[in-house]
Design a protein around this motif. Structure first.
Motif, mmCIF file in Angstrom:
data_model
loop_
_atom_site.group_PDB
_atom_site.id
_atom_site.type_symbol
_atom_site.label_atom_id
_atom_site.label_comp_id
_atom_site.label_asym_id
_atom_site.label_seq_id
_atom_site.Cartn_x
_atom_site.Cartn_y
_atom_site.Cartn_z
ATOM 1 N N GLU A 140 0.844 -1.197 0.000
ATOM 2 C CA GLU A 140 0.000 0.000 0.000
ATOM 3 C C GLU A 140 0.878 1.245 0.000
ATOM 4 N N ASN A 141 0.292 2.366 -0.422
ATOM 5 C CA ASN A 141 1.070 3.610 -0.479
ATOM 6 C C ASN A 141 0.678 4.609 0.611
ATOM 7 N N THR A 142 -0.121 4.154 1.561
ATOM 8 C CA THR A 142 -0.446 4.960 2.737
ATOM 9 C C THR A 142 -0.302 4.086 3.977
ATOM 10 N N GLY A 143 -0.226 4.709 5.146
ATOM 11 C CA GLY A 143 -0.129 3.940 6.373
ATOM 12 C C GLY A 143 1.280 3.884 6.919
ATOM 13 N N PRO A 144 1.468 3.195 8.040
ATOM 14 C CA PRO A 144 2.766 3.189 8.740
ATOM 15 C C PRO A 144 3.923 2.626 7.914
ATOM 16 N N CYS A 145 3.662 1.593 7.100
ATOM 17 C CA CYS A 145 4.739 0.981 6.305
ATOM 18 C C CYS A 145 5.271 1.963 5.261
ATOM 19 N N ALA A 146 4.351 2.594 4.537
ATOM 20 C CA ALA A 146 4.744 3.552 3.497
ATOM 21 C C ALA A 146 5.451 4.755 4.117
ATOM 22 N N ASP A 147 4.949 5.215 5.265
ATOM 23 C CA ASP A 147 5.565 6.378 5.937
ATOM 24 C C ASP A 147 6.981 6.067 6.393
ATOM 25 N N SER A 148 7.166 4.883 6.997
ATOM 26 C CA SER A 148 8.509 4.484 7.478
ATOM 27 C C SER A 148 9.478 4.311 6.314
ATOM 28 N N ALA A 149 9.005 3.690 5.219
ATOM 29 C CA ALA A 149 9.862 3.478 4.050
ATOM 30 C C ALA A 149 10.290 4.814 3.443
ATOM 31 N N ALA A 150 9.360 5.771 3.400
ATOM 32 C CA ALA A 150 9.683 7.097 2.858
ATOM 33 C C ALA A 150 10.706 7.815 3.732
ATOM 34 N N GLU A 151 10.543 7.689 5.040
ATOM 35 C CA GLU A 151 11.468 8.332 5.988
ATOM 36 C C GLU A 151 12.881 7.762 5.858
ATOM 37 N N VAL A 152 12.967 6.444 5.732
ATOM 38 C CA VAL A 152 14.270 5.787 5.600
ATOM 39 C C VAL A 152 14.910 6.130 4.257
ATOM 40 N N THR A 153 14.095 6.272 3.215
ATOM 41 C CA THR A 153 14.627 6.662 1.904
ATOM 42 C C THR A 153 15.310 8.018 1.975
ATOM 43 N N MET A 154 14.706 8.953 2.703
ATOM 44 C CA MET A 154 15.296 10.286 2.848
ATOM 45 C C MET A 154 16.617 10.239 3.601
ATOM 46 N N LYS A 155 16.743 9.283 4.529
ATOM 47 C CA LYS A 155 17.968 9.195 5.333
ATOM 48 C C LYS A 155 19.058 8.370 4.647
ATOM 49 N N TYR A 156 18.697 7.196 4.086
ATOM 50 C CA TYR A 156 19.690 6.256 3.552
ATOM 51 C C TYR A 156 19.781 6.254 2.024
#
Length: 488
Positions: A140-156
């Protein structure tokens, strides 16, 4: 039942019901006739192409290269040219949305009988998705999984650009592997970037010449390839048939290796949790009992069962209430229930440490992408309830309810379906070759996306549609599908 039969029956704490109705004789005859007619017309069309009466679209050798070793074997491509090409529009359909319970498809048109496709520019919206392995709805593109993946993408970032053994070992990789080990209830685990390679590259690291692999006849291609690459002797037992497996185990121990009669170095039993074309669940209590009795090793592929089976979503081991330590090598993928990519091997610490230095997939493959790793960590925490919510357990329960409901309704309508009552993989038998293309097209006209499967992926008289149930499907969606099936 015999004493032997009663012993194995006592291993199960719940009813184990599977359906495999034999192909009706008339249907089998008509199916063979259908393939026969297609073959005759195929040879006729090849004759017309040879004399340039019919235009030929297939890849062929140039005239000046005719004396070279041929790149294109005419007869081998006969099926592709004359049978598959007629129904090719049912596969490789491009989607342009998240593969959730509903999806959007890009419409295609063909003006040369499926040899080429053109996009019309139209998008078919809100197609009920019964083809994706999105068992728990985490793709899915909403919810906790998508949010965490987006956050990690910005960092790593997205890529690691190195192998784990060099400078591609991130702290998130370490955390993911610890999480997987805790989730499965074993000592240690390691992850790989590709599910197929998890099998094909790790089996050769575990067994080799002088070893024996006992493989279920319906094992996935990745397991078959891994077994062949290992150089081990391979013997195949009938699907989920414990008498066949025990017979091979006895013969292996009594006779040993061919010619020398020396004992086998290792005997490895290779099975799957859920068989992706049959919808059947492995008879794991019996396999473990046989493994212990004959001192063999067990390799369990939980690609389709991890997350999708068991009261806690821990796979087929959890489903039967067994001890994970009784399975020597636990394998699974993150591509299905977790909505990510890659696979894992789990088990004893010594096993994992050995694979870290001996597995080709571990030594040479690039590390997993950080957002993919984060998707796995977050979705797994949801299933375990470590995110402070009940989302994961609710989805596991919803998937189980959807599976039982959908299977029950199909049987009530008189369809022949294969597999176990609790398996979210639901094969609906079509049999005849003409039905494969017609069923896929007609369902899409009704805004339902399905996967249809025929020979050579299945036996020639057992073509089928394969539904994959998701926790994301509502009862209303499943009823819509059943209504259209009844009408058609």
């Amino acid at each position: 039942p015999s004493l032997h039969g009663r012993y194995y029956f006592m291993l199960y704490s719940r009813p184990f019901i599977e359906y495999f109705e034999e192909t009706p004789m008339m249907v089998a005859v008509l199916t063979y006739m259908g393939y026969g007619i297609l073959t005759i017309f195929g040879y006729l069309r090849d004759f017309l192409r040879h004399w340039k009466i019919e235009r030929c679209h297939i890849a062929r050798e140039k005239e000046e290269q005719k004396d070279f070793v041929p790149l294109y074997q005419d007869f081998e491509n006969f099926y592709t040219r004359n049978l598959y090409m007629r129904i090719r529009d049912n596969w490789n359909r491009p989607i342009c949305s998240v593969p959730g319970a509903k999806m959007d498809l890009m419409e295609r048109a063909t003006y040369d009988y499926n040899w080429t496709f053109e996009y019309t520019g139209r998008v078919v919206q809100d197609v009920i998705n019964l083809g994706s392995y999105n068992y728990l709805g985490f793709a899915e593109n909403t919810g906790p999984c998508a949010d965490s993946a987006a956050e990690v993408t910005m960092k790593y970032g997205v890529g690691v650009a190195s192998t784990r053994q060099e400078i591609g070992n991130l702290d998130r990789h370490e955390e993911m592997e610890k999480q997987v080990a805790r989730f499965l209830g074993v000592e240690s685990a390691m992850a790989f970037g590709m599910g197929f390679a998890t099998n094909s590259m790790n089996i050769p690291a575990l067994v080799g010449k002088g070893c024996l692999i006992l493989s279920d006849e319906l094992n996935h291609a990745s397991l078959v390839l891994g077994a062949r690459l290992s150089g081990s002797t391979i013997r195949v037992f009938k699907h989920n048939n414990m008498q066949s497996l025990e017979k091979l185990l006895r013969e292996a121990i009594v006779h040993g290796q061919p010619r020398t009669r020396r004992p086998w170095k290792k005997i490895l039993i290779v099975v799957e949790g859920i068989y992706s074309m049959e919808g059947s669940i492995v008879r794991l209590p019996e396999v473990i009992a046989l493994k212990k009795r004959y001192r063999a090793y067990l390799y369990l592929d939980e690609a389709h069962s991890i997350g999708a089976l068991g009261p806690r979503g821990r796979g087929v081991v959890d489903y039967f209430g067994l001890d994970p330590c009784d399975v020597d090598v636990m394998m699974g993928t993150f591509t299905k229930s977790f909505g990510a990519a890659g696979g894992y091997i789990a088990g004893k610490r010594e096993l994992i440490e050995y694979l870290r230095s001996h597995s080709h997939s571990a030594v040479y493959a690039t590390s997993m992408s950080p957002p993919v790793v984060e998707q796995i960590i977050t979705s797994m925490k949801c299933i375990m309830g470590e995110d402070g919510t009940t989302i994961g357990s609710e989805r596991v329960q919803q998937l189980a309810e959807n599976t039982v409901y959908f299977r029950k309704r199909l049987r009530e309508m008189g369809f022949i379906i294969y597999g176990n009552n609790d398996s979210p993989v639901v094969p609906l038998m079509l049999y005849m070759p003409a039905k494969i293309g017609a069923f896929g097209r007609e369902m899409l006209k009704r805004n339902i996306g399905v996967v249809v499967v025929g020979f050579p992926a299945t036996p020639i008289i057992e073509s089928r549609a394969r539904f994959c149930i998701s926790a994301g499907h509502s009862k209303n969606m499943l009823d819509q599908v059943n209504t259209h099936l009844k009408i058609s």
